[in-house]
Design a protein around this motif. Structure first.
Motif, mmCIF file in Angstrom:
data_model
loop_
_atom_site.group_PDB
_atom_site.id
_atom_site.type_symbol
_atom_site.label_atom_id
_atom_site.label_comp_id
_atom_site.label_asym_id
_atom_site.label_seq_id
_atom_site.Cartn_x
_atom_site.Cartn_y
_atom_site.Cartn_z
ATOM 1 N N ARG A 298 -13.901 88.370 61.649
ATOM 2 C CA ARG A 298 -12.448 88.478 61.500
ATOM 3 C C ARG A 298 -12.070 89.166 60.187
ATOM 4 O O ARG A 298 -11.088 89.913 60.130
ATOM 5 C CB ARG A 298 -11.809 87.086 61.591
ATOM 6 C CG ARG A 298 -11.997 86.426 62.949
ATOM 7 C CD ARG A 298 -11.042 85.261 63.143
ATOM 8 N NE ARG A 298 -11.337 84.534 64.360
ATOM 9 C CZ ARG A 298 -11.076 84.960 65.592
ATOM 10 N NH1 ARG A 298 -10.503 86.158 65.747
ATOM 11 N NH2 ARG A 298 -11.376 84.226 66.644
ATOM 12 N N ALA A 301 -12.261 92.815 60.662
ATOM 13 C CA ALA A 301 -11.420 93.357 61.733
ATOM 14 C C ALA A 301 -10.226 94.126 61.194
ATOM 15 O O ALA A 301 -9.651 93.790 60.146
ATOM 16 C CB ALA A 301 -10.954 92.227 62.634
ATOM 17 N N SER A 304 -6.718 92.380 66.241
ATOM 18 C CA SER A 304 -7.302 91.585 67.318
ATOM 19 C C SER A 304 -6.236 91.264 68.342
ATOM 20 O O SER A 304 -5.035 91.334 68.047
ATOM 21 C CB SER A 304 -7.923 90.288 66.781
ATOM 22 O OG SER A 304 -6.918 89.445 66.246
ATOM 23 N N GLU A 312 -11.364 87.623 73.653
ATOM 24 C CA GLU A 312 -10.610 88.186 72.540
ATOM 25 C C GLU A 312 -11.199 89.540 72.163
ATOM 26 O O GLU A 312 -12.409 89.677 71.974
ATOM 27 C CB GLU A 312 -10.654 87.254 71.331
ATOM 28 C CG GLU A 312 -9.834 87.744 70.153
ATOM 29 C CD GLU A 312 -9.845 86.769 68.981
ATOM 30 O OE1 GLU A 312 -9.138 87.029 67.987
ATOM 31 O OE2 GLU A 312 -10.579 85.760 69.065
ATOM 32 N N ILE A 314 -11.618 92.265 69.338
ATOM 33 C CA ILE A 314 -11.563 92.369 67.878
ATOM 34 C C ILE A 314 -11.859 93.808 67.500
ATOM 35 O O ILE A 314 -12.951 94.332 67.772
ATOM 36 C CB ILE A 314 -12.554 91.397 67.218
ATOM 37 C CG1 ILE A 314 -12.159 89.955 67.571
ATOM 38 C CG2 ILE A 314 -12.577 91.608 65.704
ATOM 39 C CD1 ILE A 314 -13.019 88.897 66.959
ATOM 40 N N HIS A 321 -14.613 98.432 68.835
ATOM 41 C CA HIS A 321 -14.166 97.056 69.039
ATOM 42 C C HIS A 321 -15.298 96.259 69.683
ATOM 43 O O HIS A 321 -16.230 96.822 70.261
ATOM 44 C CB HIS A 321 -12.910 96.991 69.912
ATOM 45 C CG HIS A 321 -13.180 97.180 71.369
ATOM 46 N ND1 HIS A 321 -13.330 98.431 71.957
ATOM 47 C CD2 HIS A 321 -13.345 96.277 72.392
ATOM 48 C CE1 HIS A 321 -13.560 98.299 73.254
ATOM 49 N NE2 HIS A 321 -13.590 97.008 73.552
#
Length: 394
Positions: A298, A301, A304, A312, A314, A321
């Motif tokens: 995260r 990233a 998202s 999900e 991201i 991605h």
């Protein structure tokens, strides 16, 4: 919106179906109701709260146990909790609990002062030791590899009571880990993503019993499977079983789906995220949500989006991605419509639990302190019962 009664009724129906297909546990419950091995005992549990676990708790209660329980983070099923509470059991937790709330649930179980533990991941044992209250427990069981590793490393020499590690049993390794986890992880991947398996490139990280099963069931359905394994002997076994064996970074661009099955933290990390192919799907089958370094993912990233339940997207630098399934938690218990392992495998696994807990209740003083395997006489007795049950189905 479901009321508590609605949830309890739904849970009761699901448990009734599963109870009817667990003959090994049914026999144990009948025996326990007569002999009452847990009379006067309070069993504190931290284990996935789903219908098969509810049948296990019914069996222990039939043997006289008072139950105080919570689930594991992200896998609790609310209808099962409502059903168990309606049966008079003290149960903490819900599907949407945060990690902080889960830790408070574990503490609530410990605050009830259990004298036998039914642990999964070592959370209860670690909590008691940290609080200096381990002497209040006569013994317990540990369900999983991750918890067994924790007892033998982080908690080594600090556990004053015997803990029978169910995952050390060859019965669990073969029946539950290889065949049941293998089947349920592959099934859950299909249910969550609706992606095909034939012709798709899968990387299974870890070739222990669970990894063996995942790889076997993927290949049986037509998947192209590679294995990452740091243990030389297991890597040799994977190669002899016909899988491509290579390093994680070597396979980062080749794989379309990466499934972790190591029980260890920090398997998919920044270095991997920098190299992985655009559009790769990431899923974890280990007990703790730490094999995929989701916080690091995260942090890296650029954006998202939740695409569906348990799916999900991201976004990563450079226009790539990845797809993260079930937030990095156990994909077969935390994903959409979780079913977990097959009824028959958990009938076997929970019979191991039941009889091991009975041994703790009746003969803890004959066992050494600390982590230890299921006693051989129990393994052999349960194997005999399982083979007879399988023969009766033919």
């Amino acid at each position: 919106m479901h009321t508590t009664n609605d949830l309890a009724a739904r849970g009761a129906g699901r448990v009734e179906w599963i109870r009817s297909r667990m003959p090994l546990l049914a026999r144990a419950g009948t025996d326990f109701a007569v002999h009452r091995p847990f009379a006067g005992r309070r069993i504190g549990m931290s284990l996935h709260l789903e219908p098969k676990t509810a049948v296990l708790l019914e069996v222990l209660a039939a043997g006289g146990a008072e139950i105080v329980a919570t689930g594991n983070h992200g896998s609790t099923q609310d209808d099962v909790v409502a059903f168990l509470r309606a049966q008079g059991m003290t149960v903490f937790g819900s599907r949407d609990d945060s990690l902080d709330q889960h830790e408070r649930n574990v503490q609530s179980v410990l605050d009830a002062a259990p004298d036998i533990l039914l642990d999964n991941g070592g959370d209860l044992a670690a909590g008691l030791i940290a609080a200096g209250r381990a002497d209040s427990v006569i013994g317990g069981t540990e369900e999983t590899t991750s918890g067994g590793d924790r007892l033998r490393a982080e908690l080594a020499g600090r556990v004053p009571f015997p803990v029978i590690v169910i995952n050390d049993s060859p019965l669990k390794a073969i029946g539950e880990n290889k065949h049941a986890v293998g089947q349920s992880v592959v099934e859950s991947f299909q249910r969550i993503t609706n992606l095909r398996i034939p012709g798709r490139r899968f990387v299974v990280v870890g070739y222990g019993w669970c990894g063996r099963g995942i790889a076997q069931y993927l290949r049986a359905l037509g998947g192209k499977v590679a294995v990452v394994e740091v243990d030389e002997l297991k890597a040799f076994e994977a190669a002899m079983d016909g899988y491509r064996v290579a390093g994680l970074l070597e396979l980062a661009e080749w794989g379309e789906v990466f499934l972790t099955a190591t029980g260890r933290p920090g398997i998919l990390t920044d270095e991997f995220f920098d190299a992985v192919a655009d559009g790769a799907v990431l899923a974890n089958s280990g007990h703790f949500p730490w094999e995929i370094d989701v916080p690091a993912l995260r942090d890296a990233a650029t954006g998202s989006a939740v695409l569906d339940d348990g799916i999900e997207r991201i976004d990563l630098p450079g226009g790539r991605h990845v797809i993260l399934l079930a937030d990095g938690r156990m994909v077969n218990l935390a994903g959409r419509e979780p079913k977990g392992n097959s009824l028959e495998s958990m009938d076997l696994g929970f019979l191991l639990q039941s009889l091991s807990l009975e041994r703790i209740a009746l003969a803890a003083d004959t066992l050494a302190p600390g982590a230890q395997p299921v006693p051989e006489d129990l393994d052999r007795e349960i194997a005999r019962r399982m083979v007879r049950a399988m023969a009766a189905e033919r």
